[in-house]
Structure formats: C-alpha cells, structure tokens
Enzyme design. Sequence first.
Site, PDB file in Angstrom:
ATOM      1  N   CYS A 386       0.824  -1.204   0.000  1.00  0.00           N
ATOM      2  CA  CYS A 386       0.000   0.000   0.000  1.00  0.00           C
ATOM      3  C   CYS A 386       0.869   1.270   0.000  1.00  0.00           C
ATOM      4  CB  CYS A 386      -0.995  -0.039   1.163  1.00  0.00           C
ATOM      5  SG  CYS A 386      -2.443   0.968   0.834  1.00  0.00           S
ATOM      6  N   HIS A 515      -3.395  -4.994   0.348  1.00  0.00           N
ATOM      7  CA  HIS A 515      -2.730  -5.511   1.560  1.00  0.00           C
ATOM      8  C   HIS A 515      -2.759  -7.038   1.564  1.00  0.00           C
ATOM      9  CE1 HIS A 515      -2.420  -1.709   3.878  1.00  0.00           C
ATOM     10  NE2 HIS A 515      -3.451  -1.360   3.135  1.00  0.00           N
ATOM     11  N   GLU A 517      -1.131  -9.034   3.257  1.00  0.00           N
ATOM     12  CA  GLU A 517      -0.929  -9.606   4.608  1.00  0.00           C
ATOM     13  C   GLU A 517      -2.230 -10.078   5.255  1.00  0.00           C
ATOM     14  OE1 GLU A 517      -0.496  -6.415   3.764  1.00  0.00           O
ATOM     15  OE2 GLU A 517      -1.102  -5.024   5.346  1.00  0.00           O
TER      16      GLU A 517
HETATM   17  N1  GLN Z   1      -2.058   6.764   2.660  1.00  0.00           N
HETATM   18  C1  GLN Z   1      -2.203   5.989   1.491  1.00  0.00           C
HETATM   19  C2  GLN Z   1      -3.588   6.108   0.866  1.00  0.00           C
HETATM   20  O1  GLN Z   1      -4.514   6.522   1.509  1.00  0.00           O
HETATM   21  C3  GLN Z   1      -1.871   4.537   1.756  1.00  0.00           C
HETATM   22  C4  GLN Z   1      -2.848   3.856   2.657  1.00  0.00           C
HETATM   23  C5  GLN Z   1      -2.320   2.590   3.267  1.00  0.00           C
HETATM   24  O2  GLN Z   1      -1.120   2.340   3.266  1.00  0.00           O
HETATM   25  N2  GLN Z   1      -3.192   1.787   3.834  1.00  0.00           N
HETATM   26  O3  GLN Z   1      -3.768   5.778  -0.270  1.00  0.00           O
END
Ligand code: GLN
Length: 546
Positions: A386, A515, A517
């Site tokens: 992410c 994600h 994970e």
């Molecule tokens: N801050 C980034 C976004 O909002 C990444 C979010 C995250 O890593 N969960 O896109």
Amino acid sequence: MGKYIFVIGGVMSGVGKGTSSAAMGKILQDRGYNVTAIKVDPYINVDAGTMNPVEHGEVFVTDDGDETDQDIGIYERFLNTNIYKENYMTTGRVYLSVIERERALGYKGKCVEVVPHVPEEIVRRIRHATKRAKAEITLIEIGGTVGEYQNILFLEAARMMHLASPKDVLFALVSYLPIPDKIGEMKTKPTQHAARTLNSAGINPDFVIARSSRPLDEPRKRKISLFCAVEKEDIISAPDADTVYEVPIIFEKQKLAERILAKFGLEPKKQKPKDWARLVQTIKSVKKPVRIGVIGKYFSTGSFVLSDVYISVLEAIKHACWHHKVKPEILWMNSEEFEKDPKKIKDLAKLEGVIIPGGFGTRGIEGKVEAIRHARENNIPYLGLCYGMQCAVIEFARNVAGLSAANTTEIDPKAKYPVIHIMDEQKDKVDDKDYGGTMRLGAYPCVLHPDSLSRKAYGAKTISERHRHRYEFNNAYRDILTEKGLMIAGRSPDRRLVEIIELPNHPFFVATQFHPEFKSRPLHPHPLFREFIAAALRGDKNNKKK
Ligand code: GLN
C-alpha cells in the site's frame, strides 16, 4: 438456535483473550463443527478505521470492506476462514442501528430504552452473524474486562441469551494470575474478584482460562474451583507459550474441546487433524534465521515499542518463513531515524529483505523513500504494501525517471509531479470530512501481467485482494515510468487502477496497492510473502539478476 460461547476478560486486558477465543474455535472446528467468532469492542467508534494505530493497533480489513479490530485477523488465521462485517460490533454500531430504527418508526411508537432495546439489538446481531456464517458454534469475545462500565450492556445481552436457552450458552472467563516478584507465588485473588464481578452481572463462568507466565498448579486450581464455582477440570492452565499457534494444543491437552462439547450435549464429528501440531513442531524447531526489516513509523508509545500495528504483516512473514523451514528474525525500524541520521540507512545492509507496510501522512515518508532507494540499488528483496507501493513509485520517479520533485498529493497537494494522487471518488469525501468507512475498502479483483513475478507466485491470472486507501498511481505517469523499466504487474479488470508494480531488472521488487498480509494463513502462506522470503533466502542481494 446454535451454540454460543461468550469469552469475557478478567483482571486486565491484553492477556490473550483474542487468541484464547480463536484457539477455542479452532479445537471445536477440528472436531468437525462449523465455527465462527464475533468481536465486541465496547467503544463508541463505529469501527476501528478512525482510530490512531498507536492507540488501537492494526486496523484489520475484511473481504467485505469492514475496518475491524485485529482480533478478527486472529480468528481468520486460526479458523482459516473469512470473517464478515456482521462479526464485528462496537457500542457505536449498536446504538447507531437502534437510533436509525427508531427514526424509521421501527419500534412502532414504543419508548425506546437502553434496556432492553440495546441488549436486544446485540442479540439480534449475534444471531445474524451466526446465520450468515452458518455456524453451529459461535464464539463472542467481549472486549475489555468485566467490571468496566462500557461492557455491561453486552454482558446483559449474554445473560439474556443464557436465560432463554441455558443449555446452548456457555461462558469462559479469561483471567490473569500474577506472580509478583517479591512474593514469588501465583495469586488467585484477582481472578476470584473477577468471577464475583461477573456474578453481579448475573453470569457464572463455565470455564476459567488461567493466563499466567507459568502453568497453574493443583492447589491453585482447587482454590479457583472453590471460589469461582467452576469444576476443577474446567479450569484451563494457559501459561505463556512460545507461539500463539501452540495455544490450541495446550487446550487440547487439557481436553477443553471434549469438555465444551459435553456441556453442549454434542459429540465430536471427526478425529482431530494433525497438520496444526506439525506446524507447531516446525515453529519450535526451525533454526536458520532470515533477517527481514519492517520499516514503519507507528512503533513507540512513551518508552514502549509496539509491533501490534503491523500484526498481520508480522504474521504473514512468519507463515512464509515456516513454509521455507526458516526462523523469522524481524527488525522493526522507524523510518524517521533515517531522516534524523542518514548514515543509519547503512543498517539495511544487514537485512535479507525489506518490507514497507501501509501508512498515512507525512511523518517518516522521506526515510521510507530513502530505504527503498537503498533496497533497489543494492538488490535487496523488497515488498511494498500500500503506502510501501506508493513510496516505491515516488522513489522510482525521482531517482530513475529523473522527476526529482515527484510526490504523492497526500503529502504535497501541489506536487510538480504528482505520481500518486487522490482517487476521483475520494475527492469529495475528503473535502466533506466524510472520513469514517469511506476509503476504498475490501476485496477487489486484479488482473496480473503474464510475465510478472506476481503471476508466477500466484499461479493465477486474476486474483482478489483487500484494500484500504484513498490515493492511487497516477496514470498520467504510466508511460514515462514504464519506459524507464517499471512494470505494471497488476491492474483492475478495467485497466484503470494500478494494483502491483515490479522492477524486472531487480531480483525481487514487488509492491502492491492492496494488503496481501490480511489473507495470509499459518498453513497457507501468502504467495507474495512466500516468494519474497524465497528471494531473501537465495541471497539475491548478493547475486544480481542475470
Ligand atoms: N495513505 C495511502 C492512501 O490513503 C496509503 C494507505 C495505506 O497504506 N493503507 O492511499
């Protein structure tokens, strides 16, 4: 009606109620029952998504896009099943439904009262979750500890369910037994008090899970049995374990599954499988270390270091390591340290792999970008998750594509080269301060590039992964970045959204908008983590790709 087990905490929180609930679920599932688990968090927040990670820990995201407590992740990992929205409840969520129903005349003109209408809504939610999961046995973990003002209505709901059907509802008190240094003896008194407090809510425990640093001995078992009115065989010793995955085995040895089934009047439907015991054997026997650095920022609270914020990342690394029969050695690194002292970036040389997990906001971002540069230039296997993907794009744009002022508009809304920018559908939400539960959340499909590492790892053309973000790869920069060697390895089926990037001229450089994970399970490591650890083990940083 189904069978229900309420898991309630005594003495203090944070002693493994989530793990105990998940482990209880696991041993019942191993007897052939369809089991699900519900988490109750007594706070007012409607979900965990708006809370500061340092305060609350990880926000776990479900397939259907709920932002939940990390305990839901523990249940998914132990039960190897997806858990849905219905299984997560907060005081805020319960009250919101009651109030909305009242506004819609759902109570047909009655005076709507805290009791019984709030506990009734809680019971309704529990039954609904059971139905959706088609569960024969449902565990309900009530957050916090008995005696707290906040969870009284949840205990009242539990009492009501028991009253309506005493044979179908059991209570387990997960209590802590301290061994004060100066006394050197395990003390049962706080547990006795916890059981009394539970009694005052109209509940007597059927089981006491006795958490402590050491196993429970006979005299103390007798004492708890007498004072808490629980049969001696139903007091389960739960000493600190080497790994949380050992807890089901510790419970099995004390015949907890048999005791629960007997109280419910149920028979085991099958022999317990052996794969979990084999996993625990592996966990305890692996020796060869692999050093993985996790670079983030939500680590410290006062003088304590936390890794709870990244618990699913940590578990996913472990699952992959155990798959390869190696011992995970995880180093937590605060990216702000690289900003304060740039020489510290050299610490990365001792690592066999680098992970940058999700995150938000400005703090620590330049340190992350520098760490990625180091991993890229030195062929250290890199997995970005992410924000870790967005930072990788920024790094590549700045240092390879020559767009030195590249940034994400999350940090610099006027960036000259906004290689990461806010998603169209997110603009209004942010402008209106409509933050709660409005990110791009939950599972979406992604189509993989045929020549990508990801395609090979997954062994599938299309995959589904969970998301939690507002910003995305800016397609205006796609051509310039791909010309310089960045591969768009995964995209949404409509080809608009970049989901994975890779660097084909690096041994292992994979970064995802989603994600992964959240979907790793102990016996089914996530393919990307599995291949990342494989690359770390090959020592790819020393053997440049041909
Ligand atoms: N801050 C980034 C976004 O909002 C990444 C979010 C995250 O890593 N969960 O896109």
